[in-house]
Design a protein around this motif. Structure first.
Motif, PDB file in Angstrom:
ATOM      1  N   LYS A  37      -9.979   5.074  -5.251  1.00 26.48           N
ATOM      2  CA  LYS A  37      -8.962   5.125  -4.199  1.00 26.48           C
ATOM      3  C   LYS A  37      -9.049   3.941  -3.246  1.00 26.48           C
ATOM      4  N   ASP A  38     -10.241   3.656  -2.735  1.00 18.69           N
ATOM      5  CA  ASP A  38     -10.378   2.598  -1.729  1.00 18.69           C
ATOM      6  C   ASP A  38     -10.021   1.227  -2.275  1.00 18.69           C
ATOM      7  N   ALA A  60       0.823  -1.196   0.000  1.00 21.09           N
ATOM      8  CA  ALA A  60       0.000   0.000   0.000  1.00 21.09           C
ATOM      9  C   ALA A  60       0.857   1.246   0.000  1.00 21.09           C
ATOM     10  N   GLU A  94      -2.318  -4.322  -2.003  1.00 19.60           N
ATOM     11  CA  GLU A  94      -1.962  -5.265  -0.943  1.00 19.60           C
ATOM     12  C   GLU A  94      -1.932  -6.706  -1.436  1.00 19.60           C
ATOM     13  N   GLN A 140      -6.135   0.512  -2.996  1.00 21.96           N
ATOM     14  CA  GLN A 140      -5.332   0.112  -1.843  1.00 21.96           C
ATOM     15  C   GLN A 140      -5.451  -1.400  -1.604  1.00 21.96           C
ATOM     16  N   GLU A 141      -6.643  -1.945  -1.799  1.00 23.18           N
ATOM     17  CA  GLU A 141      -6.835  -3.394  -1.644  1.00 23.18           C
ATOM     18  C   GLU A 141      -6.074  -4.163  -2.720  1.00 23.18           C
ATOM     19  N   THR A 184       2.132   4.803   1.139  1.00 23.15           N
ATOM     20  CA  THR A 184       2.196   5.374   2.484  1.00 23.15           C
ATOM     21  C   THR A 184       2.568   6.849   2.475  1.00 23.15           C
ATOM     22  N   CYS A 243      -0.698   7.778  -5.651  1.00 20.29           N
ATOM     23  CA  CYS A 243      -2.134   7.490  -5.730  1.00 20.29           C
ATOM     24  C   CYS A 243      -2.476   6.681  -6.969  1.00 20.29           C
TER      25      CYS A 243
END
Length: 364
Positions: A174-175, A2, A182, A178-179, A4, A24
């Protein structure tokens, strides 16, 4: 893996085309800034809009020999697209406050004298352009446009139009990214390369794919099959921008589409029943506006022009003003027919392809 680092403000408030933000990956590029502009008071948007139009007028006059040439270097296609974005932001703002959703943007302040206005840079009036656009509309277009959505009523539980766009952009870009990060394998260098390539129009292609899926599979969201994901995947993998995204493989696209699809269905059906109140036309509008807001360069992205800007431009709800349509006609061939261009005395640059010239400007 992810991200940071603190996200750079110049990505969210980007004013030039292109996005090279590996932090991003393009998920925050531009759209949050345009959402904030929609939340600003109308005079602020009007000032931004007028400053762009003044620059365009100076460019148009200089292009046809007027002196002195404007001091500010302007990229007219980019500036015209910003007019589209401001119009969309203004429509969202007016609808959010309960104003008529088909009302036009606030008129420009024309209190300046004719000597202060560049006659060669003055577009035809909105009424003139509207008549030509109407004359050039395909037969039956008006009949295909559904009735306008019900404006948000202050105090109700229904999310207003600005919040709708912000929520969909956040949850579907965006949300979920991030998944995806990972779950990715590969070296840090490979992941970084993918992040940079995702910033190259992948997210606007994603939202265009969702818009195409809704168009293809009907009006009731609950009945849109998971097969729609194939349409979305093809929109990304078959995009005119994909040739520069070698790291964006079908496997990665599949991960992104799966997560975005789940987020979309959750927002519209399962976890947020308030969004389930939205009609398919409202959802299409949201997806198209997000695509325009998040795209690094709509002036150079064919799919965004065809599947986001063009439908909004032709919609009877006046998402895009007549004045903006006139400037679009100066920059993009596909929107030149039937719309009057700014007139330049002694030339035919002001003649629309509808074969009807705009009226002569009054002498100075």
């Amino acid at each position: 893996m992810a991200a940071t680092r603190k996200h750079p403000e110049n990505c969210e408030k980007a004013t030039r085309p292109g996005c090279k933000c590996g932090n991003c990956s393009g998920t925050l590029h531009g759209w949050s800034n345009w959402v904030e502009i929609a939340r600003e008071p109308e005079p602020v948007r009007a000032e931004k809009r007028n400053s762009i139009i003044d620059l365009l007028k100076g460019w148009w006059s200089a292009k046809h020999g007027a002196k002195p040439k404007p001091k500010t270097k302007i990229h007219p296609k980019e500036a015209t697209i910003d007019l589209v974005r401001i119009d969309c932001a203004g429509w969202l703002a007016r609808s959010a406050t309960g104003s008529a959703p088909d009302s036009a943007p606030a008129p420009r302040n024309e209190s300046r004298t004719e000597a202060e206005e560049a006659v060669s840079g003055r577009p035809a009036t909105a009424e003139q352009a509207g008549e030509r656009a109407a004359a050039a509309e395909p037969a039956g277009l008006a009949a295909r446009v559904e009735s306008a959505p019900v404006p948000h009523e202050p105090g109700s539980d229904r999310p207003d139009e600005v919040e709708q766009v912000a929520t969909f952009a956040q949850t579907m870009a965006k949300d979920i990214w991030q998944e995806v990060l990972e779950e990715l394998d590969g070296s840090p260098e490979e992941v970084k390369a993918l992040c940079l390539q995702m910033a190259h129009h992948a997210w606007c292609d994603l939202f265009i794919g969702f818009a195409q899926a809704l168009e293809a599979f009907g009006k009731v969201i609950e009945k849109v099959p998971d097969k729609a994901k194939e349409v979305i995947t093809e929109a990304i993998c078959g995009s005119s921008k994909q040739k520069k995204r070698s790291e964006l493989t079908e496997r990665v696209v599949g991960m992104v589409v799966d997560k975005a699809w789940s987020a979309f269905k959750a927002a519209t059906i399962a976890h947020s029943p308030l969004f389930a109140l939205l009609s398919s036309e409202e959802l299409l509008r949201n997806l198209r506006i997000i695509a325009i807001f998040i795209c690094p360069a709509p002036n150079n992205h064919r799919e965004v022009q065809e599947h986001a800007i063009d439908p909004l431009l032709r919609d009877a709800r006046d998402y895009i003003s007549d004045e903006t349509k006139q400037w679009l006609a100066t920059q993009f061939k596909q929107w030149a027919d039937g719309v009057a261009r700014p007139e330049v005395p002694g030339s035919r640059e002001g003649v629309g392809r509808s074969e009807v010239a705009p009226p002569k400007q009054p002498p100075e």
